[in-house]
Design a protein around this motif. Sequence first.
Motif, PDB file in Angstrom:
ATOM      1  N   GLY A   1       0.602 -29.889  -4.484  1.00 26.49           N
ATOM      2  CA  GLY A   1       1.239 -30.415  -5.686  1.00 26.49           C
ATOM      3  C   GLY A   1       0.841 -29.625  -6.916  1.00 26.49           C
TER       4      GLY A   1
ATOM      5  N   GLU B   1      -0.891 -24.759  -4.488  1.00 29.20           N
ATOM      6  CA  GLU B   1      -0.254 -25.898  -5.151  1.00 29.20           C
ATOM      7  C   GLU B   1       1.212 -26.056  -4.783  1.00 29.20           C
TER       8      GLU B   1
ATOM      9  N   SER C   1       0.749 -33.446 -11.820  1.00 28.92           N
ATOM     10  CA  SER C   1       2.029 -32.848 -11.423  1.00 28.92           C
ATOM     11  C   SER C   1       3.113 -33.155 -12.441  1.00 28.92           C
TER      12      SER C   1
ATOM     13  N   ALA D   1      -2.490 -30.165  -8.943  1.00 28.31           N
ATOM     14  CA  ALA D   1      -3.426 -30.964  -8.142  1.00 28.31           C
ATOM     15  C   ALA D   1      -4.585 -30.146  -7.588  1.00 28.31           C
TER      16      ALA D   1
ATOM     17  N   THR E   1       2.628 -34.697  -4.033  1.00 23.33           N
ATOM     18  CA  THR E   1       1.451 -34.230  -4.746  1.00 23.33           C
ATOM     19  C   THR E   1       0.270 -35.160  -4.527  1.00 23.33           C
TER      20      THR E   1
ATOM     21  N   GLN F   1       8.296 -32.642  -5.753  1.00 26.91           N
ATOM     22  CA  GLN F   1       6.870 -32.828  -5.458  1.00 26.91           C
ATOM     23  C   GLN F   1       6.328 -34.093  -6.114  1.00 26.91           C
ATOM     24  N   TRP F   2       6.893 -34.441  -7.225  1.00 24.59           N
ATOM     25  CA  TRP F   2       6.418 -35.585  -8.004  1.00 24.59           C
ATOM     26  C   TRP F   2       7.019 -36.905  -7.523  1.00 24.59           C
TER      27      TRP F   2
END
Length: 727
Positions: free
Chosen positions: A366, A404, A138, A369, A132, A95-96
């Motif tokens: 994310g 998320e 994140s 987030a 994200t 995700q990052w």
Amino acid sequence: MNLFSLEKKKINISFPGLFSYKGCLELFYYTSLIVGLLLFGSGMTLGYTVLELWTVALFCFLLFCPFSQTAIEKCLWKNPFFWILVTWVGYLFLQWLPVTSEFLEMISPERNTFLEYTSLFEEDEHKLYPLTFYNYFSRVALLKLLMYTGIFFFVLNFFQSKQSLRRFCQFVVFLSFGMCFLGLFYYQIDSTKIYGIYSFSNSIPLTPYVNRNHFANILAMTTPITLSLIFLTLDKSKFMQLGSLKEKFLGFFSGSSTSVFLYSSILVVQLYTLFFTASRGGILAFFVSLFVFSFFLILKKRSLLVLGALTGVALLFVVALVNVTPLLQKFSFNSDFLLEFSVYSRLRNWQDALTMFFDFPIVGVGAGAFRVMIPFYKSMPQIGDHIQIRSYNTENDYIQALAELGIVGSAILVLFVLVLTFRFISWWFSYSKKTYSWLSLGLFSALIAMTVHSLVDYPTNFPFNMFLASSLAGALVSILSLGDVYIQDTKPTNKVRSSILFLLLMLIFLPILSKQFLADHIYFKARDLLKEASVVKEDQYTQLTKSYQGFLKANAWDKKQSRIHYSLGLNEIYLGKLEGVDSPEQIELYQRAEKSLIEAIQLSPMPAPSWYSLGWLYELRQQHQEAHYYLEKAHNLESYNPYYTFQLAKNEMQLGQESIAFNLFKKAIQSDANYTEDVISVYLYYNPSVSQKYLETLAPEGQYHEHVKDRVRRYFSERLNQSPVSL
């Protein structure tokens, strides 16, 4: 003997000496629990980074601790929990990481829509974007998860003997007991907090950050462990072998019952403090965990009715001691229950978070987030004078996890819970050893309390709650994985491998966590100075200069934090306002501010304050047309924020768009009736001939209609004796 042999061998492991390597490491871990509790009892902003550094240190010490490699193989490589958690960490890492716009379009079509909507410039189709919506949060969430995972595996590997697991549970209980006394002490001397070290201006009633409900969450988790220790002590004593009621009664007053009385006294204090908080979620979590505890006892046909009766009497005694009026009021489910703000706001938050999830169902927005996305999804409030535009959580951890993490991340979490539950149920009914049976039941019930409380609150958002829950889960999995099988530590630790792993941990985590700690520490100090300078006008230039230097230092440590660039831009605007109009110094500061705010938006386009500040900057330059674009963006991102709505309406009046401004003014008053006088003042400034009757139509339909009309009439009545309106 083969190092990786799984041959069962029972060996009595004595308590490690206090000054032995294992004894020091165990003491170091217990210290981390105390430090974690006090850090987050005080609401220390940087506390999670301290715990992360502490966790890395724990693991580094563990690398050189002589323990069984067979246990490691059994606890990690052949353990399903290891692979589930590794998959979850990997998912948050993905995700990052930046990906191509084509990949984004495939798995999250709405993400590209938001990119186009919040873009300052035409986007490069070859540019990479993370999944994200807020990279920094994140990253913080990923590091927290690594900390929780690290603590889980530390406890899983370190606490493996009956003695060490029992000491672990005893320490958790005594820590909770100490927290109760500390909490009650703080409540007596200061009603605005219940436990902690420091006090600061943003404290929530009863505690800063960790409020009544999260104080109750820790108690709900630790109370079942106290129960398990009571049952274990009784079950291993001769009390259960006594025949008549008279013998049992006399047995309670024998010297062998000292431990039972000690744990029972702790239980009474825990229950008293739990009910004293009047936390509906915490009390509900406790009763569900108590039900689970009792349910397993009934199914296993354990005849400890005497202790159950005494527990019931103690519970009734506790309730009698507590002032029950607050409890009855909190649990009165009358016709006004759904109109209570705490209940109503929760339901609205859940609805808004689910809307967010349906827009990003696969991978979510994310980890971490949610706080920057929720203002865009915030629905119009219908009750009360208070409007909750920004919130850090949904007060339901499961819905927030869906929003998320999406279906993929949430499915991994559900898999972990299901595997743990089924493993425990199948193991507990087939196992007969007293120590492991009782301790595992207490640990499982404690985790049930955490999961139940998460339905109506956000305990997982507080690092110590998760730190403790990860420890309890690690202890439970240790029991489920090893049972009574232990291998004596006859083989020395591979020092070469340990040294390599130690260097890797230092090279990877020490720079990241040190940079995070220093950047955040400097940023928060500078932010406090900036807030103070914006309120206190004395020596404002000196304060603004100090905060500006702080933001520059924080930015030097971490250039990828949008909030630091935003604060830099805001600081530069304040400094520019102190200079002469159109002076070279003001022009230069405004140019720097523009650059900083654009950088903040490019790093994270969702926070509305960055857009608004850029629009405000153009307003200060008297560039109303240029300001309109940014003010409109801020309004659209936080559509029910009355301040942004009011500022956009004012800009529309400057541009001669009175009809558009009228509707925006009406919306601002609908969000917050306190804007009525400001709206009338601006309207009269740009259109002095407007009538009172016309402005009365600004009053929104509903319960505030007459209230707003009265304020308009009062304004015009007072205006008759005042000078012309000026802005």
